[in-house]
Motif scaffolding. Sequence first.
Motif, PDB file in Angstrom:
ATOM      1  N   ALA A   8       0.840  -1.210   0.000  1.00 50.53           N
ATOM      2  CA  ALA A   8       0.000   0.000   0.000  1.00 50.53           C
ATOM      3  C   ALA A   8       0.872   1.256   0.000  1.00 50.53           C
ATOM      4  O   ALA A   8       0.558   2.231  -0.697  1.00 50.53           O
ATOM      5  CB  ALA A   8      -0.938  -0.011   1.193  1.00 50.53           C
ATOM      6  N   SER A   9       1.970   1.224   0.753  1.00 50.02           N
ATOM      7  CA  SER A   9       2.871   2.363   0.814  1.00 50.02           C
ATOM      8  C   SER A   9       3.537   2.606  -0.548  1.00 50.02           C
ATOM      9  O   SER A   9       3.645   3.746  -0.996  1.00 50.02           O
ATOM     10  CB  SER A   9       3.937   2.111   1.885  1.00 50.02           C
ATOM     11  OG  SER A   9       4.825   3.182   1.981  1.00 50.02           O
ATOM     12  N   LEU A  10       3.954   1.524  -1.210  1.00 50.17           N
ATOM     13  CA  LEU A  10       4.556   1.657  -2.539  1.00 50.17           C
ATOM     14  C   LEU A  10       3.547   2.161  -3.562  1.00 50.17           C
ATOM     15  O   LEU A  10       3.874   3.008  -4.405  1.00 50.17           O
ATOM     16  CB  LEU A  10       5.138   0.316  -2.999  1.00 50.17           C
ATOM     17  CG  LEU A  10       6.375  -0.173  -2.259  1.00 50.17           C
ATOM     18  CD1 LEU A  10       6.717  -1.588  -2.690  1.00 50.17           C
ATOM     19  CD2 LEU A  10       7.550   0.762  -2.475  1.00 50.17           C
ATOM     20  N   MET A  11       2.328   1.655  -3.486  1.00 50.15           N
ATOM     21  CA  MET A  11       1.291   2.104  -4.425  1.00 50.15           C
ATOM     22  C   MET A  11       0.984   3.582  -4.230  1.00 50.15           C
ATOM     23  O   MET A  11       0.834   4.324  -5.203  1.00 50.15           O
ATOM     24  CB  MET A  11       0.034   1.247  -4.285  1.00 50.15           C
ATOM     25  CG  MET A  11       0.225  -0.151  -4.858  1.00 50.15           C
ATOM     26  SD  MET A  11      -1.252  -1.177  -4.818  1.00 50.15           S
ATOM     27  CE  MET A  11      -2.250  -0.381  -6.077  1.00 50.15           C
ATOM     28  N   LEU A  32      10.428  -6.693  -5.682  1.00 48.24           N
ATOM     29  CA  LEU A  32      11.479  -7.658  -5.361  1.00 48.24           C
ATOM     30  C   LEU A  32      12.822  -7.212  -5.924  1.00 48.24           C
ATOM     31  O   LEU A  32      13.872  -7.455  -5.313  1.00 48.24           O
ATOM     32  CB  LEU A  32      11.109  -9.049  -5.865  1.00 48.24           C
ATOM     33  CG  LEU A  32       9.910  -9.688  -5.161  1.00 48.24           C
ATOM     34  CD1 LEU A  32       9.551 -11.016  -5.817  1.00 48.24           C
ATOM     35  CD2 LEU A  32      10.174  -9.868  -3.664  1.00 48.24           C
ATOM     36  N   GLY A  33      12.811  -6.545  -7.060  1.00 49.15           N
ATOM     37  CA  GLY A  33      14.042  -6.003  -7.622  1.00 49.15           C
ATOM     38  C   GLY A  33      14.658  -4.954  -6.716  1.00 49.15           C
ATOM     39  O   GLY A  33      15.876  -4.911  -6.528  1.00 49.15           O
ATOM     40  N   CYS A  59      14.761   4.558   0.377  1.00 50.69           N
ATOM     41  CA  CYS A  59      15.551   3.977  -0.711  1.00 50.69           C
ATOM     42  C   CYS A  59      14.737   2.944  -1.482  1.00 50.69           C
ATOM     43  O   CYS A  59      14.775   2.918  -2.711  1.00 50.69           O
ATOM     44  CB  CYS A  59      16.828   3.336  -0.166  1.00 50.69           C
ATOM     45  SG  CYS A  59      18.043   4.538   0.392  1.00 50.69           S
ATOM     46  N   LEU A  60      14.000   2.113  -0.763  1.00 49.84           N
ATOM     47  CA  LEU A  60      13.175   1.091  -1.416  1.00 49.84           C
ATOM     48  C   LEU A  60      12.153   1.744  -2.334  1.00 49.84           C
ATOM     49  O   LEU A  60      11.987   1.332  -3.486  1.00 49.84           O
ATOM     50  CB  LEU A  60      12.475   0.230  -0.367  1.00 49.84           C
ATOM     51  CG  LEU A  60      11.597  -0.887  -0.922  1.00 49.84           C
ATOM     52  CD1 LEU A  60      12.458  -2.012  -1.470  1.00 49.84           C
ATOM     53  CD2 LEU A  60      10.674  -1.417   0.155  1.00 49.84           C
ATOM     54  N   LYS A  61      11.501   2.789  -1.865  1.00 48.95           N
ATOM     55  CA  LYS A  61      10.491   3.478  -2.667  1.00 48.95           C
ATOM     56  C   LYS A  61      11.124   4.128  -3.900  1.00 48.95           C
ATOM     57  O   LYS A  61      10.555   4.072  -4.996  1.00 48.95           O
ATOM     58  CB  LYS A  61       9.769   4.528  -1.830  1.00 48.95           C
ATOM     59  CG  LYS A  61       8.830   3.936  -0.810  1.00 48.95           C
ATOM     60  CD  LYS A  61       8.234   5.028   0.068  1.00 48.95           C
ATOM     61  CE  LYS A  61       7.303   4.456   1.113  1.00 48.95           C
ATOM     62  NZ  LYS A  61       6.755   5.514   1.985  1.00 48.95           N
ATOM     63  N   ALA A  62      12.296   4.727  -3.723  1.00 46.36           N
ATOM     64  CA  ALA A  62      12.966   5.367  -4.855  1.00 46.36           C
ATOM     65  C   ALA A  62      13.339   4.338  -5.918  1.00 46.36           C
ATOM     66  O   ALA A  62      13.127   4.564  -7.113  1.00 46.36           O
ATOM     67  CB  ALA A  62      14.209   6.124  -4.373  1.00 46.36           C
ATOM     68  N   LEU A  63      13.877   3.212  -5.480  1.00 50.07           N
ATOM     69  CA  LEU A  63      14.229   2.148  -6.424  1.00 50.07           C
ATOM     70  C   LEU A  63      12.992   1.589  -7.107  1.00 50.07           C
ATOM     71  O   LEU A  63      12.981   1.376  -8.318  1.00 50.07           O
ATOM     72  CB  LEU A  63      14.959   1.021  -5.696  1.00 50.07           C
ATOM     73  CG  LEU A  63      16.417   1.278  -5.363  1.00 50.07           C
ATOM     74  CD1 LEU A  63      16.907   0.245  -4.355  1.00 50.07           C
ATOM     75  CD2 LEU A  63      17.255   1.255  -6.624  1.00 50.07           C
ATOM     76  N   PHE A  64      11.962   1.337  -6.312  1.00 48.45           N
ATOM     77  CA  PHE A  64      10.718   0.800  -6.868  1.00 48.45           C
ATOM     78  C   PHE A  64      10.156   1.746  -7.913  1.00 48.45           C
ATOM     79  O   PHE A  64       9.822   1.330  -9.023  1.00 48.45           O
ATOM     80  CB  PHE A  64       9.685   0.572  -5.760  1.00 48.45           C
ATOM     81  CG  PHE A  64       8.333   0.238  -6.297  1.00 48.45           C
ATOM     82  CD1 PHE A  64       8.021  -1.062  -6.650  1.00 48.45           C
ATOM     83  CD2 PHE A  64       7.373   1.224  -6.488  1.00 48.45           C
ATOM     84  CE1 PHE A  64       6.774  -1.378  -7.187  1.00 48.45           C
ATOM     85  CE2 PHE A  64       6.130   0.921  -7.020  1.00 48.45           C
ATOM     86  CZ  PHE A  64       5.835  -0.384  -7.367  1.00 48.45           C
ATOM     87  N   LEU A  65      10.042   3.023  -7.583  1.00 47.36           N
ATOM     88  CA  LEU A  65       9.445   3.991  -8.502  1.00 47.36           C
ATOM     89  C   LEU A  65      10.267   4.122  -9.779  1.00 47.36           C
ATOM     90  O   LEU A  65       9.704   4.199 -10.875  1.00 47.36           O
ATOM     91  CB  LEU A  65       9.291   5.349  -7.831  1.00 47.36           C
ATOM     92  CG  LEU A  65       8.598   6.417  -8.666  1.00 47.36           C
ATOM     93  CD1 LEU A  65       7.175   5.990  -9.027  1.00 47.36           C
ATOM     94  CD2 LEU A  65       8.587   7.738  -7.920  1.00 47.36           C
ATOM     95  N   GLY A  75      17.864   0.547 -19.426  1.00 48.32           N
ATOM     96  CA  GLY A  75      18.510   1.457 -18.487  1.00 48.32           C
ATOM     97  C   GLY A  75      18.213   1.142 -17.046  1.00 48.32           C
ATOM     98  O   GLY A  75      19.081   1.226 -16.208  1.00 48.32           O
ATOM     99  N   GLY A  76      16.989   0.806 -16.710  1.00 48.83           N
ATOM    100  CA  GLY A  76      16.646   0.448 -15.330  1.00 48.83           C
ATOM    101  C   GLY A  76      17.009   1.526 -14.339  1.00 48.83           C
ATOM    102  O   GLY A  76      16.696   2.686 -14.531  1.00 48.83           O
ATOM    103  N   ALA A  77      17.699   1.153 -13.275  1.00 55.01           N
ATOM    104  CA  ALA A  77      18.008   2.066 -12.171  1.00 55.01           C
ATOM    105  C   ALA A  77      19.278   2.882 -12.404  1.00 55.01           C
ATOM    106  O   ALA A  77      19.789   3.467 -11.475  1.00 55.01           O
ATOM    107  CB  ALA A  77      18.132   1.272 -10.875  1.00 55.01           C
TER     108      ALA A  77
END
Length: 114
Positions: A8-11, A32-33, A59-65, A75-77
């Motif tokens: 929910a937080s990521l969404m 998961l990535g 950091c998790l949210k930044a990577l996820f987004l 290119g990815g992250a």
Amino acid sequence: MELGEVRASLMAYARIDELSPEEEADFEDCYLGAVGYLETAGVSCPEVGTLRWHQYMRCLKALFLDDWDHRGTAGGAQGLADNPAFRRRINQLKLTEAVPDSGTASGEDGGNGG
């Protein structure tokens, strides 16, 4: 924090109201990535509610987004990895990572001779 709460937080962070069935797999892959990226960068998931937890989630949210916004493109992250603010967060998390007990200390006092 339960997986549902993280989801929910990521969404909310990515401003995703609803996922189509096709997007469900992409969502999980991006999540998961991001977790895998942090883990292989030397950052484990800290205890929920700690200050490290909040840094970890940023950091998790930044990577996820970044992955979510660039899914299906090359290119990815890469752009995120070049972001100095993001690198500082990752480095801070690494520096505050708990050091595993190597078993080299003697006695209950941690080998301080006291």
